[in-house]
Design an enzyme around this catalytic site. Sequence first.
Site, short mmCIF file in Angstrom:
data_model
loop_
_atom_site.label_atom_id
_atom_site.label_comp_id
_atom_site.label_asym_id
_atom_site.label_seq_id
_atom_site.Cartn_x
_atom_site.Cartn_y
_atom_site.Cartn_z
N PHE A 1 10.27 77.86 44.99
CA PHE A 1 11.00 79.11 44.86
C PHE A 1 10.40 80.04 43.82
O PHE A 1 10.60 81.26 43.89
CB PHE A 1 12.48 78.84 44.50
CG PHE A 1 12.72 78.50 43.06
CD1 PHE A 1 12.76 79.49 42.09
CD2 PHE A 1 12.90 77.19 42.65
CE1 PHE A 1 12.98 79.17 40.74
CE2 PHE A 1 13.12 76.87 41.33
CZ PHE A 1 13.16 77.86 40.36
N LYS B 1 6.34 76.28 55.22
CA LYS B 1 7.74 75.97 54.94
C LYS B 1 8.03 76.48 53.54
O LYS B 1 7.78 75.81 52.56
CB LYS B 1 7.99 74.46 55.02
CG LYS B 1 9.44 74.05 55.38
CD LYS B 1 10.50 74.56 54.42
CE LYS B 1 10.48 73.82 53.10
NZ LYS B 1 11.61 74.30 52.19
N GLU C 1 13.88 77.64 50.58
CA GLU C 1 15.07 78.24 51.17
C GLU C 1 15.86 79.06 50.17
O GLU C 1 16.83 79.73 50.52
CB GLU C 1 15.97 77.17 51.80
CG GLU C 1 16.49 76.12 50.85
CD GLU C 1 15.55 74.94 50.70
OE1 GLU C 1 16.06 73.81 50.55
OE2 GLU C 1 14.32 75.12 50.73
N ARG C 2 15.45 79.03 48.87
CA ARG C 2 16.14 79.84 47.87
C ARG C 2 15.77 81.31 47.99
O ARG C 2 16.61 82.19 47.74
CB ARG C 2 15.78 79.35 46.45
CG ARG C 2 16.29 77.99 46.07
CD ARG C 2 17.80 77.92 46.04
NE ARG C 2 18.35 77.46 47.31
CZ ARG C 2 19.56 77.73 47.76
NH1 ARG C 2 20.36 78.49 47.06
NH2 ARG C 2 19.97 77.28 48.92
N SER D 1 7.86 69.98 41.98
CA SER D 1 8.04 69.05 40.87
C SER D 1 7.31 67.74 41.13
O SER D 1 6.97 67.41 42.26
CB SER D 1 9.52 68.78 40.64
OG SER D 1 10.02 67.92 41.64
N CYS E 1 5.23 76.95 36.40
CA CYS E 1 4.61 75.67 36.07
C CYS E 1 3.53 75.83 35.01
O CYS E 1 3.07 74.84 34.44
CB CYS E 1 4.03 75.01 37.32
SG CYS E 1 2.60 75.87 38.01
N GLU F 1 10.50 68.45 31.91
CA GLU F 1 10.17 69.79 32.40
C GLU F 1 11.48 70.54 32.62
O GLU F 1 12.14 70.38 33.64
CB GLU F 1 9.37 69.72 33.71
CG GLU F 1 8.93 71.10 34.17
CD GLU F 1 8.26 71.10 35.53
OE1 GLU F 1 7.51 72.04 35.82
OE2 GLU F 1 8.51 70.17 36.32
#
Length: 526
Positions: free
Chosen positions: A173, A197, A200-201, A250, A305, A411
């Site tokens: 996202f 893909k 979806e956020r 992640s 990140c 994290e």
Amino acid sequence: MSHRTADGTPDRHGGAATDAREAPAKRVTHWIGGAAVPGASGRQGEVFDPATGAVAARVDLATPAEVDTAVAAAVAAFPAWRDASLTKRTQVLFRFRELMVAHRDELAALISAEHGKVRSDALGEVARGLEVVEFACGIPHLLKGGFSENVSTGVDSFSIRQPLGVVAGITPFNFPAMVPMWMFPVAIACGNAFVLKPSERDPSASLLMASLWRQAGLPDGVFNVVQGDKAAVDRLLEHADVRAVSFVGSTPIARYVYETGTRNGKRVQALGGAKNHMLVLPDADLDLVADAAVSAGFGSAGERCMAISVVLAVDPVGDELVAKIVERMARLTVGPGDDPDADMGPLVTRAHRDKVASYLDTAVTEGAKLVVDGRDTPVKGGASAAETPGFWLGPTLVDHVRPGSAVHRDEIFGPVLSVVRVASYTEGLEIINGTEYGNGTAVFTNDGGAARRFQNEVEVGMVGINVPIPVPMAYYSFGGWKASLFGDTHVHGTEGVHFYTRGKVVTSRWLDPGHGGVNLGFPTNG
């Protein structure tokens, strides 16, 4: 963090499907075979406006059968695209690049609306993604092979690189435009068909980019988008016609994607999480350091990140540096992404905001000092972050953090900057090298010898010297070490070209020369 994806464990990718109380006007669909395709499963997820907390749209969530339809479209489109000349592919890429430039404001607005990052940050994301498109426009040179004449008498040998077929990208996202653009321009330039893909956020950016590909002349089916959650991810990882999968997210999910994909015979590059440290030596320019720490710690609300989340202050600079950081934090404006005066926007979901905020109390319990509490930060035009509707948490500073504590180790993926006091360069280096991750790091110093020693000794994939966010340019490759990467290739750059192609060596002998006809025309490509 506490929302779920891929294997159902907490991750920053987004939430699971939920039942809407009332469907809003906007519906985000799939893109298959060159057109928007509404989902048929009946399952949908909520897309929020992070600034208000309101549901802004509903996104269709694909079933395995709908993923199969997208992959089938890619399979059908691949042979003709594979055989298209490099000139043809490059022309499409150049047109796509020009369309992206023309629509960058529209794309940035979608990113701000669904992710929450401020407009300038969203435009920067689009610009960094476009660098990869521009790199991919050089694909004729990037795909050049080697040639050796007379390896034996009358025998020549040469190498070529060919596309894999259908490849997929699963993206997070936090960069709904840039991270997909790390993948699909190179994959498509190499002659592959691509299935994306996205998270979806914040899914709308993917559909705008899909429509621009079509306008650029990309054949239908070469680029497809399936919106979805775990069901879509798992189907891509097991589908026999998907040859390679690229993932950014992640570490737990990266490990899952890598193990599942490779178990199903796929080539996989899976980039995981990070806990990036900035080592500040006593000779560093502390004004430069403070600017860099605030910029790298709180840009995009820390949802990067490559964010700097830990400052290792070598004695005796700690007190002075913390004071300078606090001074700069006080000048930041927190507000909605579409507010031109805002420096930092909200976080992406309420669950994620609450998870990040929970670390502040944990830090105090573990003996750290909460110098600036982001829950008290005012949101422009409103009350404090904790009292304002939406997913707000202001810039937060935690000092005297103990190495190995939760706020240092985990994290957090939010606007929380930790300061760890260390006695020496050696102690700081040991802390960095002792962490689980090895994504990005930075050293601030005016000593060239110390900087050179650091770049040699630090066990991290991307290193900045007086540069706080060392994201490589598109013609280099992005990726970390240790638990920040699963697989043996990084994204974009020459490693990206190698990931989306496979090598072939041809040895040939021609016993008789052929004779061609006369043609006085100027030779052309095509």
